[in-house]
Design a protein around this motif. Structure first.
Motif, PDB file in Angstrom:
ATOM      1  N   ALA A 186       0.832  -1.213   0.000  1.00 19.98           N
ATOM      2  CA  ALA A 186       0.000   0.000   0.000  1.00 19.98           C
ATOM      3  C   ALA A 186       0.862   1.257   0.000  1.00 19.98           C
ATOM      4  O   ALA A 186       0.592   2.223  -0.730  1.00 19.98           O
ATOM      5  N   SER A 187       1.920   1.253   0.811  1.00 17.98           N
ATOM      6  CA  SER A 187       2.781   2.442   0.888  1.00 17.98           C
ATOM      7  C   SER A 187       3.477   2.661  -0.450  1.00 17.98           C
ATOM      8  O   SER A 187       3.530   3.796  -0.953  1.00 17.98           O
ATOM      9  N   GLY A 188       4.018   1.587  -1.031  1.00 12.26           N
ATOM     10  CA  GLY A 188       4.724   1.701  -2.297  1.00 12.26           C
ATOM     11  C   GLY A 188       3.820   2.220  -3.404  1.00 12.26           C
ATOM     12  O   GLY A 188       4.186   3.146  -4.137  1.00 12.26           O
ATOM     13  N   ARG A 207       8.913  -7.085  -6.035  1.00  7.49           N
ATOM     14  CA  ARG A 207       9.107  -8.518  -5.810  1.00  7.49           C
ATOM     15  C   ARG A 207       7.805  -9.264  -6.108  1.00  7.49           C
ATOM     16  O   ARG A 207       7.794 -10.282  -6.760  1.00  7.49           O
ATOM     17  N   THR A 208       6.695  -8.704  -5.608  1.00  7.27           N
ATOM     18  CA  THR A 208       5.389  -9.337  -5.824  1.00  7.27           C
ATOM     19  C   THR A 208       4.418  -8.272  -6.321  1.00  7.27           C
ATOM     20  O   THR A 208       4.341  -7.193  -5.740  1.00  7.27           O
ATOM     21  N   PRO A 209       3.676  -8.550  -7.395  1.00  6.58           N
ATOM     22  CA  PRO A 209       2.719  -7.534  -7.852  1.00  6.58           C
ATOM     23  C   PRO A 209       1.602  -7.322  -6.839  1.00  6.58           C
ATOM     24  O   PRO A 209       1.204  -8.260  -6.149  1.00  6.58           O
ATOM     25  N   VAL A 328      -5.569 -12.205  -0.310  1.00 11.02           N
ATOM     26  CA  VAL A 328      -4.980 -12.710   0.933  1.00 11.02           C
ATOM     27  C   VAL A 328      -3.737 -11.925   1.320  1.00 11.02           C
ATOM     28  O   VAL A 328      -3.219 -12.085   2.427  1.00 11.02           O
ATOM     29  N   LYS A 329      -3.273 -11.078   0.395  1.00 11.31           N
ATOM     30  CA  LYS A 329      -2.406  -9.978   0.781  1.00 11.31           C
ATOM     31  C   LYS A 329      -3.303  -8.766   0.655  1.00 11.31           C
ATOM     32  O   LYS A 329      -4.152  -8.720  -0.239  1.00 11.31           O
ATOM     33  N   ARG A 330      -3.094  -7.771   1.510  1.00 10.11           N
ATOM     34  CA  ARG A 330      -3.981  -6.617   1.485  1.00 10.11           C
ATOM     35  C   ARG A 330      -4.001  -5.975   0.100  1.00 10.11           C
ATOM     36  O   ARG A 330      -2.946  -5.627  -0.440  1.00 10.11           O
TER      37      ARG A 330
HETATM   38  O1  N01 Z   1       3.848  -2.819   3.613  1.00  6.88           O
HETATM   39  P1  N01 Z   1       3.626  -4.235   2.899  1.00  6.88           P
HETATM   40  P2  N01 Z   1       3.062  -1.441   3.361  1.00  6.88           P
HETATM   41  N1  N01 Z   1      13.212  -6.645  -1.138  1.00  6.88           N
HETATM   42  O2  N01 Z   1       4.209  -5.232   3.844  1.00  6.88           O
HETATM   43  C1  N01 Z   1       8.357  -5.467  -0.313  1.00  6.88           C
HETATM   44  C2  N01 Z   1      -1.366  -0.443   5.876  1.00  6.88           C
HETATM   45  N2  N01 Z   1      -1.212   0.728   5.028  1.00  6.88           N
HETATM   46  O3  N01 Z   1       3.720  -0.400   4.199  1.00  6.88           O
HETATM   47  O4  N01 Z   1       5.188  -8.605  -1.301  1.00  6.88           O
HETATM   48  C3  N01 Z   1      12.269  -6.212  -1.968  1.00  6.88           C
HETATM   49  O5  N01 Z   1       2.250  -4.416   2.449  1.00  6.88           O
HETATM   50  C4  N01 Z   1       7.237  -6.469  -0.241  1.00  6.88           C
HETATM   51  O6  N01 Z   1       7.389  -7.446  -1.232  1.00  6.88           O
HETATM   52  P3  N01 Z   1       6.650  -8.880  -1.069  1.00  6.88           P
HETATM   53  C5  N01 Z   1      -2.118  -1.497   5.075  1.00  6.88           C
HETATM   54  O7  N01 Z   1      -2.897  -2.282   5.929  1.00  6.88           O
HETATM   55  C6  N01 Z   1      -2.338   1.310   4.600  1.00  6.88           C
HETATM   56  O8  N01 Z   1       2.914  -1.151   1.943  1.00  6.88           O
HETATM   57  O9  N01 Z   1       6.929  -9.323   0.333  1.00  6.88           O
HETATM   58  N3  N01 Z   1      11.024  -5.939  -1.618  1.00  6.88           N
HETATM   59  C7  N01 Z   1       6.036  -5.557  -0.445  1.00  6.88           C
HETATM   60  O10 N01 Z   1       5.848  -5.253  -1.787  1.00  6.88           O
HETATM   61  C8  N01 Z   1      -0.995  -2.272   4.480  1.00  6.88           C
HETATM   62  O11 N01 Z   1      -1.339  -3.554   4.049  1.00  6.88           O
HETATM   63  C9  N01 Z   1      -2.263   2.389   3.782  1.00  6.88           C
HETATM   64  O12 N01 Z   1       7.266  -9.736  -2.081  1.00  6.88           O
HETATM   65  C10 N01 Z   1      10.707  -6.109  -0.335  1.00  6.88           C
HETATM   66  C11 N01 Z   1       6.478  -4.281   0.288  1.00  6.88           C
HETATM   67  O13 N01 Z   1       7.890  -4.331   0.394  1.00  6.88           O
HETATM   68  C12 N01 Z   1       0.022  -2.254   5.606  1.00  6.88           C
HETATM   69  O14 N01 Z   1      -0.110  -0.969   6.197  1.00  6.88           O
HETATM   70  C13 N01 Z   1      -1.048   2.884   3.355  1.00  6.88           C
HETATM   71  C14 N01 Z   1      11.652  -6.565   0.601  1.00  6.88           C
HETATM   72  C15 N01 Z   1       5.904  -4.194   1.686  1.00  6.88           C
HETATM   73  O15 N01 Z   1       4.520  -4.119   1.603  1.00  6.88           O
HETATM   74  C16 N01 Z   1       1.442  -2.425   5.149  1.00  6.88           C
HETATM   75  O16 N01 Z   1       1.641  -1.726   3.922  1.00  6.88           O
HETATM   76  C17 N01 Z   1       0.090   2.264   3.805  1.00  6.88           C
HETATM   77  C18 N01 Z   1      12.944  -6.834   0.153  1.00  6.88           C
HETATM   78  N4  N01 Z   1      13.884  -7.297   0.975  1.00  6.88           N
HETATM   79  C19 N01 Z   1       0.002   1.189   4.636  1.00  6.88           C
HETATM   80  N5  N01 Z   1      11.046  -6.629   1.792  1.00  6.88           N
HETATM   81  C20 N01 Z   1      -3.531   2.966   3.337  1.00  6.88           C
HETATM   82  O17 N01 Z   1      -3.781   3.108   2.185  1.00  6.88           O
HETATM   83  C21 N01 Z   1       9.776  -6.242   1.611  1.00  6.88           C
HETATM   84  N6  N01 Z   1       9.574  -5.930   0.313  1.00  6.88           N
HETATM   85  C22 N01 Z   1      -4.513   3.257   4.380  1.00  6.88           C
END
Ligand code: N01
Length: 535
Positions: A186-188, A207-209, A328-330
């Protein structure tokens, strides 16, 4: 909170987000002496910390707000999905109505503490100062401890780098720079959408769409909101009757049991609704039955593919074989995510075929080349759900920390308390609906339950309460048993604790839906709290 003499209060609440502020408000209304500690410098919890470009809620208003009429009566949003600035303004409004600030110690992180059996009090250290309390209610949020993967050479990178959750409050300029984003959660997704419009060059390391859903953002007029407010009480009531705490109509039927045309019509309607409707409001078996799930994925893909004309990008962003079961992933909400990859200044690096080897002084070296960058955004997520709690060095009655208590897997009773830690409660934490539930709904529902319990204890002069081991083992078994019926264990997600190396892989949230959870909480209270020992 100043001075070094010990301060003692009845209740200490930690965290100034939805859960903590609601707890503070309710306890103060009951006349209970309470102090709230907040590590950040302002109100809003996640909305204070997450100020990266594009940070925005994924739950529409008014579902994503407090249900107190004194708050919503005079509050007007500009957008259906507010951004972090609007959320901060909202929390200032909440403070104006509830008058919370005098009871909040900002810039005060709870570092740790231990439960003193003799005094029946938590002896805490917060912001370097001692503080004691009878009851401790932790509301740090499920995404409060950033996860920074091991990235070789990061220290030698000559450019700037930031994790999204440690974003500088003064902001970071993206304009005209060479920006790399690692992570497409979500952050990305949110940062990528902003950076694509501003950066000279944007390189996305995926890494994962992300199986992202259309947000369908729109502006909200004051007239529209004024008319809708007549229905707010019904909407807030409805929130607690739906599995994920939203107001989507509940579909109890199977995607497999209806004719194809009817199924498509339902999918279409949910798609058009936008937001999380296609996830939280879908057929009852989409997240439990592989075939139903595949139908949802194929629908998602049929909608997404036309937005990605390049076949190579299409296969990376919306592959023929799903990377994991749908939902199953958000699912993130996107606005112009897929179109961004067609821009000339945007490049997608597939980490599955071209992994990162190391950071260099100039950028990132992958297996194939060196990518020169000025700024790297680490959108790599969180040690979610448990991390924000285990980061606090709390020692329970038998000398163990929470991290030690949960080292072999999380054990809680109702996702609210655990054995060995008397007078400690946590909201929006592990084995509660948290990650599967709309935040404000959960904050209020769990918050009301804890307030009711604390009032019950204070009224009866009960000074000590602790969940029993038997109750937490039973709750853990229920959480894991329900999770095993779903498709959630099929992905390496933060829901499963699988995104952080070494963390036990287990369902971290209550997967049985909010009504079932609330029924269990109600039954516990009505039966006189049999899962707890009181003295
Ligand atoms: O974190 P995430 P987030 N090398 O864990 C990748 C809430 N939220 O901060 O999928 C390369 O979802 C990882 O890849 P993969 C919301 O509940 C809400 O985005 O593990 N890549 C993935 O793509 C959300 O679900 C909002 O293969 C690496 C990413 O980093 C939760 O917080 C906004 C890596 C992590 O994605 C978390 O969201 C933001 C590596 N070594 C957050 N390690 C709203 O919109 C990790 N990744 C309200």
């Amino acid at each position: 909170m100043s001075g070094s003499t010990e301060v003692d209060v009845e209740v200490v609440v930690v965290g100034a987000g939805f859960a903590g502020l609601y707890q503070l408000h309710r306890l103060r209304s009951l006349g209970v002496p309470v102090t709230l500690l907040e590590a950040g410098s302002g109100l809003g919890g996640i909305w204070w910390w997450n100020c990266y470009p594009g940070a925005r809620v994924d739950s529409h208003v008014p579902v994503y707000e407090f249900s107190d009429e004194a708050i919503w009566r005079d509050w007007w949003w500009e957008e259906r999905f507010p951004d972090w600035r609007a959320m901060r303004a909202y929390f200032e409004h909440v403070d104006r109505v509830w008058g919370l600030r005098p009871a909040i110690g900002f810039d005060t992180r709870l570092e740790g503490g231990r439960f003193d059996e003799r005094r029946g009090r938590w002896e805490l250290v917060a912001g370097g100062q001692p503080l004691t309390c009878r009851f401790l209610v932790l509301c740090p949020g499920f995404a409060a401890r950033p996860y920074l993967p091991a990235l070789p050479g990061l220290a030698c990178f000559g450019g700037e780098w930031h994790h999204t959750a440690w974003w500088p409050q003064e902001g970071v300029d993206l304009e005209g720079r060479r920006v790399g984003v690692i992570g497409t959660g979500a952050s990305g997704v949110q940062v990528i959408q902003e950076a694509a419009a501003l950066a000279e060059r944007l390189v996305v390391f995926q890494r994962t769409p992300n199986l992202a859903l259309p947000m369908r953002q729109r502006r909200l007029s004051q007239e529209e909101q004024a008319a809708a407010k007549a229905h707010y009480p019904a909407i807030f009531e409805r929130r607690t009757q739906t599995a994920a705490g939203f107001d989507f109509p509940h579909r109890g039927d199977s995607a497999l049991a209806v004719p194809a045309a009817e199924r498509e019509a339902v999918f279409e309607e949910l798609w058009e609704h936008g937001g999380l409707a296609f996830w939280a409001g879908n057929f009852s078996d989409v997240l439990v039955d592989e075939r139903a799930n595949r139908l949802a994925y194929e629908f998602w893909r049929s909608k997404t593919l036309p937005r990605i004309p390049d076949p190579r990008l299409a296969e990376l962003l919306a592959p023929a074989e799903p990377p994991h079961p749908f939902g199953v992933k958000r699912c993130s909400l996107e606005q112009r995510y897929y179109e961004a990859f067609a821009q000339e200044n945007v490049e997608l690096v597939d980490l599955r075929t071209e992994p990162i080897e190391a950071f260099t002084p100039k950028g990132i070296r992958t297996r194939a080349r060196e990518v020169e960058l000025d700024l790297v955004v680490l959108a790599t997520g969180f040690d979610a759900v448990t991390g924000s709690l285990t980061a606090i060095d709390l020692v329970g009655r038998d000398g163990r920390t929470l991290a030690e208590h949960w080292a072999r897997g999380v054990r809680t009773h109702l996702g609210l308390a655990c054995s060995g830690f008397p007078n400690l409660f946590f909201l929006y934490g592990p084995q509660s609906p948290s990650g599967f539930c709309n935040g404000p709904t959960c904050a209020e529902a769990q918050g009301d339950w804890v307030v009711e319990l604390l009032a019950h204890l204070l009224e009866r002069g009960v000074g000590r309460i602790e969940a029993t081991e038997a109750a937490e083992e039973a709750w853990r078994a229920q959480v894991q048993a329900i999770a095993a019926l779903t498709l959630f264990p099929r992905a390496e997600s933060w829901y499963m604790g699988a995104n952080v190396p070494g963390k036990p892989r287990e369902m971290l949230n209550w997967p049985g839906g909010l009504p079932g959870y609330l029924a269990a909480c109600r039954a516990e209270a009505d039966a006189g709290y049999p899962g707890f020992c009181c003295s």
